[in-house]
Design a protein around this motif. Structure first.
Motif, PDB file in Angstrom:
ATOM      1  N   VAL A 127       0.829  -1.209   0.000  1.00  0.00           N
ATOM      2  CA  VAL A 127       0.000   0.000   0.000  1.00  0.00           C
ATOM      3  C   VAL A 127       0.864   1.259   0.000  1.00  0.00           C
ATOM      4  O   VAL A 127       0.485   2.286  -0.550  1.00  0.00           O
ATOM      5  CB  VAL A 127      -0.965  -0.012   1.200  1.00  0.00           C
ATOM      6  CG1 VAL A 127      -1.864   1.227   1.191  1.00  0.00           C
ATOM      7  CG2 VAL A 127      -1.821  -1.281   1.186  1.00  0.00           C
ATOM      8  N   GLY A 128       2.042   1.182   0.638  1.00  0.00           N
ATOM      9  CA  GLY A 128       2.939   2.333   0.650  1.00  0.00           C
ATOM     10  C   GLY A 128       2.785   3.253   1.843  1.00  0.00           C
ATOM     11  O   GLY A 128       3.255   4.393   1.818  1.00  0.00           O
ATOM     12  N   ILE A 129       2.133   2.779   2.908  1.00  0.00           N
ATOM     13  CA  ILE A 129       1.992   3.589   4.113  1.00  0.00           C
ATOM     14  C   ILE A 129       3.306   3.534   4.890  1.00  0.00           C
ATOM     15  O   ILE A 129       3.896   2.465   5.037  1.00  0.00           O
ATOM     16  CB  ILE A 129       0.843   3.070   4.993  1.00  0.00           C
ATOM     17  CG1 ILE A 129      -0.472   3.064   4.196  1.00  0.00           C
ATOM     18  CG2 ILE A 129       0.685   3.927   6.248  1.00  0.00           C
ATOM     19  CD1 ILE A 129      -1.634   2.471   4.959  1.00  0.00           C
ATOM     20  N   PRO A 130       3.796   4.656   5.396  1.00  0.00           N
ATOM     21  CA  PRO A 130       5.047   4.630   6.178  1.00  0.00           C
ATOM     22  C   PRO A 130       4.948   3.675   7.361  1.00  0.00           C
ATOM     23  O   PRO A 130       3.917   3.614   8.043  1.00  0.00           O
ATOM     24  CB  PRO A 130       5.209   6.084   6.634  1.00  0.00           C
ATOM     25  CG  PRO A 130       4.459   6.887   5.621  1.00  0.00           C
ATOM     26  CD  PRO A 130       3.288   6.027   5.226  1.00  0.00           C
ATOM     27  N   SER A 131       6.021   2.934   7.607  1.00  0.00           N
ATOM     28  CA  SER A 131       6.008   1.948   8.689  1.00  0.00           C
ATOM     29  C   SER A 131       5.775   2.606  10.044  1.00  0.00           C
ATOM     30  O   SER A 131       5.181   1.992  10.939  1.00  0.00           O
ATOM     31  CB  SER A 131       7.326   1.167   8.702  1.00  0.00           C
ATOM     32  OG  SER A 131       8.440   2.044   8.843  1.00  0.00           O
ATOM     33  N   PHE A 132       6.229   3.839  10.205  1.00  0.00           N
ATOM     34  CA  PHE A 132       6.017   4.536  11.480  1.00  0.00           C
ATOM     35  C   PHE A 132       4.527   4.672  11.761  1.00  0.00           C
ATOM     36  O   PHE A 132       4.067   4.437  12.891  1.00  0.00           O
ATOM     37  CB  PHE A 132       6.678   5.918  11.428  1.00  0.00           C
ATOM     38  CG  PHE A 132       6.492   6.730  12.678  1.00  0.00           C
ATOM     39  CD1 PHE A 132       7.388   6.618  13.733  1.00  0.00           C
ATOM     40  CD2 PHE A 132       5.412   7.591  12.822  1.00  0.00           C
ATOM     41  CE1 PHE A 132       7.212   7.354  14.897  1.00  0.00           C
ATOM     42  CE2 PHE A 132       5.226   8.332  13.974  1.00  0.00           C
ATOM     43  CZ  PHE A 132       6.137   8.207  15.015  1.00  0.00           C
ATOM     44  N   VAL A 133       3.745   5.023  10.749  1.00  0.00           N
ATOM     45  CA  VAL A 133       2.310   5.237  10.928  1.00  0.00           C
ATOM     46  C   VAL A 133       1.598   3.915  11.189  1.00  0.00           C
ATOM     47  O   VAL A 133       0.779   3.788  12.115  1.00  0.00           O
ATOM     48  CB  VAL A 133       1.715   5.932   9.695  1.00  0.00           C
ATOM     49  CG1 VAL A 133       0.197   6.077   9.838  1.00  0.00           C
ATOM     50  CG2 VAL A 133       2.354   7.299   9.486  1.00  0.00           C
ATOM     51  N   VAL A 134       1.908   2.898  10.381  1.00  0.00           N
ATOM     52  CA  VAL A 134       1.245   1.604  10.527  1.00  0.00           C
ATOM     53  C   VAL A 134       1.515   1.004  11.898  1.00  0.00           C
ATOM     54  O   VAL A 134       0.590   0.576  12.605  1.00  0.00           O
ATOM     55  CB  VAL A 134       1.721   0.627   9.426  1.00  0.00           C
ATOM     56  CG1 VAL A 134       1.113  -0.756   9.651  1.00  0.00           C
ATOM     57  CG2 VAL A 134       1.355   1.149   8.051  1.00  0.00           C
TER      58      VAL A 134
END
Length: 422
Positions: A148-155
């Motif tokens: 999906v391309g969501i930053p790992s910090f956010v997930v």
């Protein structure tokens, strides 16, 4: 991937070999190492220096620090943090982060203890369910980050918050379950027989020798230069001497009653096995070389044919699965599971990796570095506890050490011109 490369023959085997850097004798290795240090790539050198200084300091300040009993206690105390730090290395090398690792392990342990204690499911199956939860969590994080391309910090921040609620749902507010499995309790509270400690050392020497000579055989077959054979024997001699001292000290009676307490803690060979398997995967497989390549330059790795998405996916799976193992060691030490397991340890895990020399920017570091960094933090916690200092002092010192380590990492990158070295 290293600071200095060697020219390999056009053999497909050569691409899978561990990058050994500069070849030659002991003098060549020392000069090459000094050049890397001057160029800013200090690796675990600051952590090793800090470990020595802290050990000497606490030995002077407390008569109990350098005792057989405290040494064994320190190893048990450090084990969960060592394993969690190694777990996080797999994602940090990619330039990613996993803030949910601790609570993922906590929920995995909550599932295990509830399934075993409340529903009567045999503990091996319940424990497998806990590890399965870690696997699925890593797969979920990998999907959102890589696909999906969501930053790992956010997930992982979202999971860090959400999984605290899930742990409360599983355990219940204020709930606590005791672990009634002697085999698991023994992981952190039992010791090997005295003779088994020496067997462990012999096995370590045999594996180290076998791995070294296997590496040399592969490099010779691929037409790649080898380091001097004397370096192998020097390494084995160092392991034999230090390992012998280690086993001898732990085999001394450290009991305070008529019952003798002696032997290497059971957790030590377990952690060493995890360290060896993980190091083998990163140093001697395509997966490991791809991890370093992506951390150095993800776009260049993708253009070279590396399946970046799959490597990231597997890295998060490994991280979450190892996090469950880390929390297993943690709850085995205290003998119980509650809804707060894993909440506070993840930042210490990141700190352990960074203090040990793993770069937050990706592409540089090893599992051993995280293990050394975890020992530094464990020594700080243990030593300050022996001095009866407030917990706030412990947090202040640990935070200061982390900032110092991150500063060293940033400055070393600037000094080396931003080049990635392994």
């Amino acid at each position: 991937m290293s600071g200095t490369t060697t020219n390999a023959a056009p053999n497909p085997v050569a691409s899978d070999l561990i990058g050994s850097g500069v070849e030659g004798g002991l003098g060549d290795q020392i000069r090459a190492w000094w050049q890397r240090v001057r160029g800013g790539d200090m690796g675990a050198l600051p952590a090793v220096g800090g470990l020595i200084v802290l050990s000497l300091l606490f030995t002077i300040l407390s008569p109990f620090f350098l005792t057989e009993r405290n040494f064994a206690n320190l190893l048990n105390q450090a084990a969960p943090l060592v394993v969690l730090g190694m777990a996080l290395v797999f994602v940090l090398l990619l330039g990613e982060i996993d803030l949910s690792a601790g609570v993922t392990g906590g929920v995995g342990m909550a599932l295990f203890v509830v399934l075993n204690a409340q529903f009567g499911i045999p503990w091996p199956i319940a424990l497998l369910a806990g590890f399965g939860f870690g696997f699925l969590t890593g797969a979920l994080i990998g999907f959102f980050v890589a696909r999906v391309g969501i930053p790992s910090f956010v997930v992982t921040l979202g999971l860090f918050l959400g999984y605290q609620g899930l742990a409360l749902v599983i355990i219940g507010p204020g709930g606590l379950f005791r672990i009634e499995v002697p085999e698991l309790i023994a992981l952190q509270n039992g010791n090997l027989p005295v003779w088994a400690g020496w067997v462990m050392l012999v096995v370590i020497l045999a594996i180290s020798a076998g791995t070294s000579f296997w590496d040399r055989a592969r490099r010779t077959k691929a037409g790649v230069p080898n380091r001097a054979i004397s370096l192998v024997f020097i390494k084995l001699a160092v392991i034999a001497v230090l390992g012998g001292i280690f086993v001898f000290v732990l085999n001394q009676n450290r009991g305070q009653s008529v019952n003798e307490v002696a032997g290497v803690p059971i957790i030590v060979p377990v952690v060493l096995l995890i360290l060896w398997i993980g190091t083998f995967a990163l140093d001697r497989t395509k997966f490991g070389r791809y991890v370093y390549a992506i951390g150095g330059n993800a776009e260049a790795a993708r253009r070279s044919g590396v399946k970046v998405r799959w490597i990231k996916w597997w890295a998060f799976v490994i991280c979450s699965s190892l996090a469950v193992a880390a929390m297993l060691f943690s709850v085995a030490r205290v003998g119980s599971v509650d809804a707060t397991v894993g909440r506070d340890i993840v930042l210490s895990g990141v700190a352990a990796a960074v203090v040990g020399g793993v770069s937050l920017f990706g592409g540089r570091g090893r599992l051993m570095h995280a293990a050394i960094g975890a020992l530094v933090i464990a020594v700080i916690t243990n030593g300050l506890g022996l001095l009866n200092l407030p917990a706030g002092v412990n947090l202040l010192v640990t935070g200061g050490v982390l900032i110092l380590a991150a500063t060293v990492d940033a400055l070393s990158r600037l000094r080396s011109g931003g080049a990635m070295r392994v």
